[in-house]
Each structure stands twice: as structure tokens, then as C-alpha cells.
Design an enzyme around this catalytic site. Structure first.
Site, mmCIF file in Angstrom:
data_model
loop_
_atom_site.group_PDB
_atom_site.id
_atom_site.type_symbol
_atom_site.label_atom_id
_atom_site.label_comp_id
_atom_site.label_asym_id
_atom_site.label_seq_id
_atom_site.Cartn_x
_atom_site.Cartn_y
_atom_site.Cartn_z
ATOM 1 N N GLY A 284 -11.465 -14.076 10.390
ATOM 2 C CA GLY A 284 -11.007 -12.820 10.959
ATOM 3 C C GLY A 284 -11.540 -11.625 10.197
ATOM 4 O O GLY A 284 -12.590 -11.705 9.538
ATOM 5 N N GLY A 285 -10.812 -10.493 10.260
ATOM 6 C CA GLY A 285 -11.290 -9.269 9.643
ATOM 7 C C GLY A 285 -11.481 -9.393 8.140
ATOM 8 O O GLY A 285 -12.562 -9.108 7.604
ATOM 9 N N ALA A 286 -10.440 -9.846 7.422
ATOM 10 C CA ALA A 286 -10.558 -10.005 5.972
ATOM 11 C C ALA A 286 -11.544 -11.107 5.626
ATOM 12 O O ALA A 286 -12.326 -10.981 4.683
ATOM 13 C CB ALA A 286 -9.191 -10.293 5.357
ATOM 14 N N ARG B 77 -14.725 -18.194 16.903
ATOM 15 C CA ARG B 77 -14.729 -17.107 15.914
ATOM 16 C C ARG B 77 -15.469 -17.543 14.654
ATOM 17 O O ARG B 77 -16.242 -16.774 14.083
ATOM 18 C CB ARG B 77 -13.289 -16.689 15.594
ATOM 19 C CG ARG B 77 -13.197 -15.525 14.633
ATOM 20 C CD ARG B 77 -11.789 -14.980 14.560
ATOM 21 N NE ARG B 77 -10.843 -15.952 14.004
ATOM 22 C CZ ARG B 77 -9.559 -15.683 13.799
ATOM 23 N NH1 ARG B 77 -9.062 -14.495 14.113
ATOM 24 N NH2 ARG B 77 -8.763 -16.600 13.287
ATOM 25 N N ASN C 262 -10.503 -1.609 7.465
ATOM 26 C CA ASN C 262 -9.129 -1.447 6.974
ATOM 27 C C ASN C 262 -8.818 -0.002 6.613
ATOM 28 O O ASN C 262 -7.686 0.297 6.216
ATOM 29 C CB ASN C 262 -8.880 -2.355 5.762
ATOM 30 C CG ASN C 262 -9.647 -1.924 4.523
ATOM 31 O OD1 ASN C 262 -10.737 -1.360 4.616
ATOM 32 N ND2 ASN C 262 -9.084 -2.197 3.354
ATOM 33 N N LYS D 9 -7.169 -4.608 12.179
ATOM 34 C CA LYS D 9 -8.430 -4.164 11.587
ATOM 35 C C LYS D 9 -9.564 -4.083 12.605
ATOM 36 O O LYS D 9 -10.424 -3.209 12.512
ATOM 37 C CB LYS D 9 -8.810 -5.080 10.420
ATOM 38 C CG LYS D 9 -7.809 -4.994 9.275
ATOM 39 C CD LYS D 9 -8.116 -5.968 8.164
ATOM 40 C CE LYS D 9 -7.040 -5.896 7.086
ATOM 41 N NZ LYS D 9 -7.287 -6.835 5.980
ATOM 42 N N GLY E 218 -3.185 -11.685 -3.298
ATOM 43 C CA GLY E 218 -3.299 -10.443 -2.556
ATOM 44 C C GLY E 218 -2.910 -9.219 -3.350
ATOM 45 O O GLY E 218 -3.422 -8.125 -3.103
ATOM 46 N N SER F 1 0.784 -1.232 0.000
ATOM 47 C CA SER F 1 0.000 0.000 0.000
ATOM 48 C C SER F 1 0.815 1.280 0.000
ATOM 49 O O SER F 1 0.424 2.249 -0.664
ATOM 50 C CB SER F 1 -0.954 0.014 1.200
ATOM 51 O OG SER F 1 -1.843 -1.064 1.141
ATOM 52 N N GLY G 229 -10.638 -18.780 7.239
ATOM 53 C CA GLY G 229 -10.340 -17.541 7.943
ATOM 54 C C GLY G 229 -11.586 -16.746 8.265
ATOM 55 O O GLY G 229 -12.258 -16.253 7.360
#
Length: 266
Positions: free
Chosen positions: A137-139, A164, A95, A74, A246, A24, A135
């Protein structure tokens, strides 16, 4: 790109731990310049036990264009915001964050939208498909919601943390009429396979899926941004699968993030 930066330059901290893998800073700074905005993105490596104090300190910094967050910050970014988009409120993670016109922190979560764009750009089909996601999580939560919004018929969620995973499935089922269920590491019976965990960031990481069961008609996506092809995507490519990684996700999300910082609502 701006040749020099000055006291008038606005900054965007990118929070992560680790942070060396992030693309980024250069891509966003270049994107700001292309739009005539004098802004620079600066990577900040900060551990989870320090991110809360850091965000509080940023409240007093007046020359911010906003804040970006990657793994594992995040959830902390969303918690710090005064206001959250519907997406960020649903996921409980964000994000990206900027001040709104009233001076309050507004957070959004664009990972899911970006990844859906990346899948479609690579020729992946979603409507009516069965998807397996690793996954929660956040993503992962962001991608899960966008997969179902894009028309995925059934979504299975796999995570090493059952609590989770089950929490995400319950929230998805409440919103999408019982279209989410518990998944496993086996991709058998699915057309869309997505890794939303950090596994693959290091070459010797364990695989998130049983790659011996991948078949050519499957589309395989991996959120990991690494300097190497992740073992998952290497295995998928060897089996003839279409893939997105990604880096594709970042490119697809770049315009969304720039719009957000410059005042538009994705």
C-alpha cells in the site's frame, strides 16, 4: 509550546480512519512551537467515502499550514494534489501536502525516508542485504523504494492483494533493474524484515510473518504505532532481533515533515 491559540493560528488536519492511534497531533504541534511557528495539528476521523469531499472543502480554507494523512487516506491525498514530488508520483500516495508559492497543492511522501532513518538509528544495516516487505500500500510502496535506494540487494514483496503486489513489483523493477520479486510470509533467507501493513494495531490481529522462522541476525521493522508492543515485534525481541517500530518512524520523520510545512524540500 504556545500557551494559547488565536485566530492567527494556522491548522493542519491529520486525516485517518481510525485516527486514535496517531501520535502526530501532539508531536507535530510541539515541533511547530519549537520552531516558533503558530500552528496546531488536529486529528480528523473520516471514512474513505467522505475524504474526497473533505479535501475539496479544505481548498477554500485559507488558514491551513497543510494537510497530513495516515491510513487509509494517502492515495486520496496524492490524487487531490496539483503537484507531487518524484516520490509521491512514483508511489501514487502521499502523507503530507501544502500549498506552494503559486497557491497549488504540493504533496510528498516521507514515510519511506523516515523509516530508513529509524532502521539506521536502531543499528540496522541495509546495503547489500536481502529484505522482505509485507504490504504494497501507500507506506509499503514508499518503504520499498527507499530500501532499494539505500542499497538493499534484493527486495521481496508480500501482500494479500496479488494485483497490488504485482503492480508495485513491476514499478520497482522498471526503476531498479529487476531487484524486486514476489515474497511470502516466511522470513527465511532475509536479513531485513518490514511490516508495512496495519496488522498489529489490534492485539488479536494475525501476524504478517511466520515469526517462528525469525533468527537473531534479522532486523525487524514494523510501521504500526500502537500503545502496545505489536505481536510481531514482541516475537522478534524474544528471538534477539534488533527492531524499530512506528514510534521510531514518527520520530525520524518529524523533522522532515516540519521542514516540508515550513517551506523546505526534504
Amino acid at each position: 509550546m504556545f500557551e494559547t491559540y488565536s485566530g492567527a493560528t494556522r491548522i493542519v488536519p491529520l486525516l485517518g480512519y481510525p485516527i486514535a492511534q496517531a501520535k502526530s497531533p501532539f508531536g507535530m504541534t510541539k515541533g511547530f512551537a519549537a520552531r516558533g511557528a503558530d500552528c496546531i495539528v488536529v486529528p480528523v476521523k473520516i471514512p474513505p467515502d467522505g475524504v474526497g469531499d473533505y479535501l475539496k472543502a479544505l481548498d477554500r480554507v485559507e488558514n491551513l499550514a497543510g494537510v497530513l494523512a495516515t491510513v487509509p487516506h494517502k492515495f486520496a491525498l496524492a490524487a487531490h494534489a496539483d503537484r507531487r514530488s518524484d516520490r509521491a508520483a512514483f508511489y501514487g500516495s502521499a502523507n503530507i501536502m501544502r500549498r506552494d508559492r503559486a497557491g497549488f497543492w504540493l504533496a510528498d511522501m516521507l514515510d519511506g525516508l523516515g523509516f530508513i532513518r529509524a532502521i539506521r538509528a536502531a543499528g540496522g544495516l541495509l546495503a547489500g542485504r536481502r529484505a522482505l516487505l509485507a504490504g504494497a500500500g501507500g507506506a509499503g510502496g514508499a518503504i520499498a523504494m527507499e530500501l532499494l535506494t539505500a542499497g538493499v540487494e534484493r527486495l521481496a514483496v508480500h501482500d494479500t492483494d496479488p494485483a497490488r503486489r504485482d503492480d508495485l513489483i513491476a514499478r520497482l523493477d522498471a526503476r531498479f533493474a529487476d531487484k524486486a520479486a514476489v515474497g511470502s510470509a516466511s522470513p527465511r533467507g532475509f536479513e531485513v524484515i518490514v511490516n508495512a501493513t496495519p496488522l498489529g494495531m489490534q492485539r488479536d490481529d494475525p501476524l504478517p510473518f511466520e515469526t517462528e522462522h525469525l533468527t537473531p541476525e534479522m532486523f525487524v521493522g514494523d510501521v504500526v504505532s500502537a500503545r502496545h508492543t505489536t505481536p510481531l515485534l514482541a516475537a522478534a525481541g524474544a528471538r534477539g532481533c534488533r527492531t524499530a517500530d512506528g514510534h521510531d518512524m514518527f520520530e525520524a520523520t518529524l523533522d522532515l515533515m516540519l521542514d516540508f510545512f515550513l517551506g523546505a524540500a526534504p
